[in-house]
Design a protein around this motif. Structure first.
Motif, PDB file in Angstrom:
ATOM      1  N   GLY A  34      -3.642  34.205   5.246  1.00  0.00           N
ATOM      2  CA  GLY A  34      -2.755  32.550   5.078  1.00  0.00           C
ATOM      3  C   GLY A  34      -3.679  31.939   5.892  1.00  0.00           C
ATOM      4  N   SER A  35      -3.373  30.064   6.485  1.00  0.00           N
ATOM      5  CA  SER A  35      -4.452  29.549   6.327  1.00  0.00           C
ATOM      6  C   SER A  35      -4.086  29.267   7.612  1.00  0.00           C
ATOM      7  N   GLU A  38      -9.908  23.854   6.600  1.00  0.00           N
ATOM      8  CA  GLU A  38      -8.715  25.055   6.853  1.00  0.00           C
ATOM      9  C   GLU A  38     -10.030  26.830   6.062  1.00  0.00           C
ATOM     10  N   ARG A  65      -3.202  38.001   9.278  1.00  0.00           N
ATOM     11  CA  ARG A  65      -2.403  37.764  10.402  1.00  0.00           C
ATOM     12  C   ARG A  65      -1.310  39.470  10.013  1.00  0.00           C
ATOM     13  N   LEU A 108     -12.345  25.124   2.169  1.00  0.00           N
ATOM     14  CA  LEU A 108     -11.596  26.260   2.253  1.00  0.00           C
ATOM     15  C   LEU A 108     -12.917  27.417   3.011  1.00  0.00           C
ATOM     16  N   ARG A 113      -6.543  27.031  -2.270  1.00  0.00           N
ATOM     17  CA  ARG A 113      -6.176  26.682  -1.315  1.00  0.00           C
ATOM     18  C   ARG A 113      -4.851  26.543  -1.010  1.00  0.00           C
ATOM     19  N   LEU A 118      -1.858  29.022  -0.186  1.00  0.00           N
ATOM     20  CA  LEU A 118      -2.107  30.198   0.987  1.00  0.00           C
ATOM     21  C   LEU A 118      -0.917  29.278   2.287  1.00  0.00           C
ATOM     22  N   PRO A 119       0.074  29.759   2.854  1.00  0.00           N
ATOM     23  CA  PRO A 119       0.635  29.461   3.318  1.00  0.00           C
ATOM     24  C   PRO A 119       0.200  29.266   4.670  1.00  0.00           C
ATOM     25  N   ARG A 120       0.296  28.014   5.472  1.00  0.00           N
ATOM     26  CA  ARG A 120      -0.367  27.230   6.081  1.00  0.00           C
ATOM     27  C   ARG A 120       0.348  28.104   7.520  1.00  0.00           C
ATOM     28  N   PHE A 121      -0.693  28.953   8.456  1.00  0.00           N
ATOM     29  CA  PHE A 121      -0.291  29.451  10.327  1.00  0.00           C
ATOM     30  C   PHE A 121      -0.368  28.748  11.036  1.00  0.00           C
ATOM     31  N   GLY A 122      -1.391  27.213  10.757  1.00  0.00           N
ATOM     32  CA  GLY A 122      -0.922  26.279  12.136  1.00  0.00           C
ATOM     33  C   GLY A 122      -2.182  25.450  11.344  1.00  0.00           C
TER      34      GLY A 122
END
Lengths: 151, 362
Positions: free
Chosen positions: A48-49, A67, A72, B54, B82, B85-89
């Motif tokens: 992810g990002s 980003e 993880r 990115l 981009r 992609l899931p965004r983790f934070g």
């Protein structure tokens, strides 16, 4: 200030070290150190990002810079310890190795893992940094003033 | 009326097959690897990361290979990836004050603490083609020198001590994010900086240059330019504390600008800020100049009506993917649109012709 805080939380320090290790390095050190314990995924490796924030003028209000890719995962050893990894890039195998090291550091194997994995990683990171800084230092300008013969 | 026309599939497939062949070029020449692009065309990689928004050198190198070196096409590929992609934070705001500097120069202070560090720069090269690079050449290792560990403070801190420069007071407002909410005017500084750091280098350079030539002039000095790596730290919810998740290379430029004071501010120096992914010096300086130009309103200056002071003009035209998308769509089939235009012109000509005939008869 930062260092003392990190000493208070050694896990924060080793997770950071694992996140910044070059591709494949944690796996190689792990396999040379210990037989990989069996584990179950709590969260299988996922790419992810993270949105990187910065501050206007370096110190002012935050803004979104862009980003970065992050991998993880989380796992649990048979003995119950939970290991997490958040590492830069798209590297599922490296994330698995980092989470295993994180979990092992909570077991009786901690000292062995510290000596065979974390200490070499820290030494290699310091050597990479020193090599770059000493090249930068060689490009530092040494100003000197020419004496002007006016008297 | 919209009329779908079929029949292009075979032609499109064949065009893409030929594209793949042309991308590979002469097969007698060795194929480029992603690692070669990442290591040897690193400034292209940095530009694609910055404008693609990115940070991932391997992906940027892949995009450059796929796009045959067309960097805007490569940026397009990265932007598209981009979004998957899931965004983790979000990270904690990075601290450029702890940067491991490869380069750090100031055009305003000669003897600054930490020194002038040139780094791997094109400056002072003669800009003559080096034909040795055309032959296989071994590179000698760069000299090194023992490092006296020293802090490398930001230059603006010295001026701050005298109160001669505006401060950038600490603040923890959650910034707006133009990748989540469409860019709308008026845009605050956080939103402008996000738009500028991913904006097209050429456009931003042109806008910055226009301020130097007098369109909204703001007398910029490069107070400091630094390139190096900083750690990125993120709060991990499941752990309850933050960890460093990686390290990124950045270019930061702080300009110091003349300011004679306004209704609300005393005479002092003001600041423009540029911060960009990678070693991207031209872009970071340009960003700082444009940032400063766009700040006229909050500093209580009069607008000169210059293009670089017009936030709407700058921000809505700075993104090369938006611009390319709209510009290049006009080459795609518009047969029906054009057919109606053609009908209209024929009709107008017929009417004009009839009118003339009638006039001649009278």
């Amino acid at each position: 200030m930062k260092d003392t805080f990190e000493e208070e939380n050694p896990r924060k320090r080793w997770m950071g070290l694992l996140a910044k290790a070059p591709a494949g390095r944690v796996s190689a050190l792990l396999d040379a150190c210990i037989a990989r314990p069996s584990f179950e995924w709590l969260r299988a490796p996922e790419i992810g990002s993270t949105m990187v924030q910065a501050r206007a003028g370096g110190t002012g209000a935050p803004f979104n810079l862009g980003e970065m890719s992050v991998t993880r995962c989380a796992l649990t050893l048979e003995s119950g310890e939970v290991g997490h990894a958040y590492i830069q890039g798209r590297r599922k195998a490296d994330a698995e190795a980092a989470a295993l090291v994180d979990a092992l550091m909570q077991t009786d194997a901690a000292e062995q893992v510290r000596t065979a994995i974390l200490e070499p990683l820290a030494a290699e990171a310091a050597a990479r940094r020193a090599a770059r800084s000493s090249k930068a230092a060689a490009t530092k300008v040494d100003f000197f003033t020419l004496v002007r013969g006016e008297d | 009326m919209y009329v779908a026309v079929k029949g292009g599939e075979r032609a499109i497939e064949n065009a893409h097959a030929w594209l793949a062949e042309e991308r590979r070029g002469d097969t007698k020449v060795a194929e480029l690897t992603i690692e070669q692009i990442r290591e040897q065309l690193s400034l292209s990689v940095h530009r694609v990361m910055a404008e693609g928004s990115l940070y991932d050198p391997d992906l940027a190198a892949l995009a450059i290979k796929q796009s045959r070196g067309d960097l805007i096409e490569a940026i397009f590929l990265i932007r598209a990836y981009r979004t998957t992609l899931p965004r983790f934070g979000s990270s904690k705001p990075i601290d450029t004050g702890v940067m491991d500097c490869d380069r750090r120069i100031s055009a305003t202070f000669k003897d600054l603490p930490g020194g002038q560090i040139l780094g791997p720069t094109f400056d002072y090269t003669h800009r003559l083609l080096d034909f040795k690079l055309a032959a296989d050449g071994e590179v000698a290792e760069a000299p090194s020198r023992d490092v006296e560990p020293a802090d490398v403070p930001h230059v603006t801190e010295f001026l701050n001590q005298e109160g001669l420069i505006e401060e950038a007071p600490h603040d923890d407002t959650m910034p707006p994010d133009l990748t989540r909410e469409p860019l709308e005017m008026p845009a605050d500084r956080a939103l402008r900086l996000q738009a500028l750091t991913r904006s097209d280098e050429g456009f931003t350079l042109g806008m910055a240059y226009s301020t130097q030539r007098g369109y909204g002039r703001n007398h910029a000095f490069v107070g400091e330019l630094r390139i190096g790596s900083v750690p990125v730290e993120m709060e991990i919810l499941e752990l309850g504390f933050s960890i460093e998740i990686g390290e990124i290379t950045l270019t930061e430029c702080e300009t110091v600008n003349q300011f004679t004071g306004s209704k609300t501010e005393p005479p002092q120096f003001t600041r423009g800020y540029g911060l960009v992914f990678g070693q991207t010096e031209r872009k970071a300086i340009s960003m700082a100049l444009v940032d400063r130009a766009l700040r006229w309103e909050e500093l209580g200056e009069d607008s000169a009506g210059a293009p670089a002071q017009d936030a709407e003009f700058v921000l809505y035209h700075a993104d090369n993917i938006q611009a390319t998308g709209f510009l290049e769509h006009i080459k795609l089939p518009h047969y029906v649109d054009f057919q109606s235009e053609l009908e209209l012109v024929r009709k107008l000509r017929r009417e004009a012709g009839a009118h003339q005939v009638q006039e001649a008869a009278e």
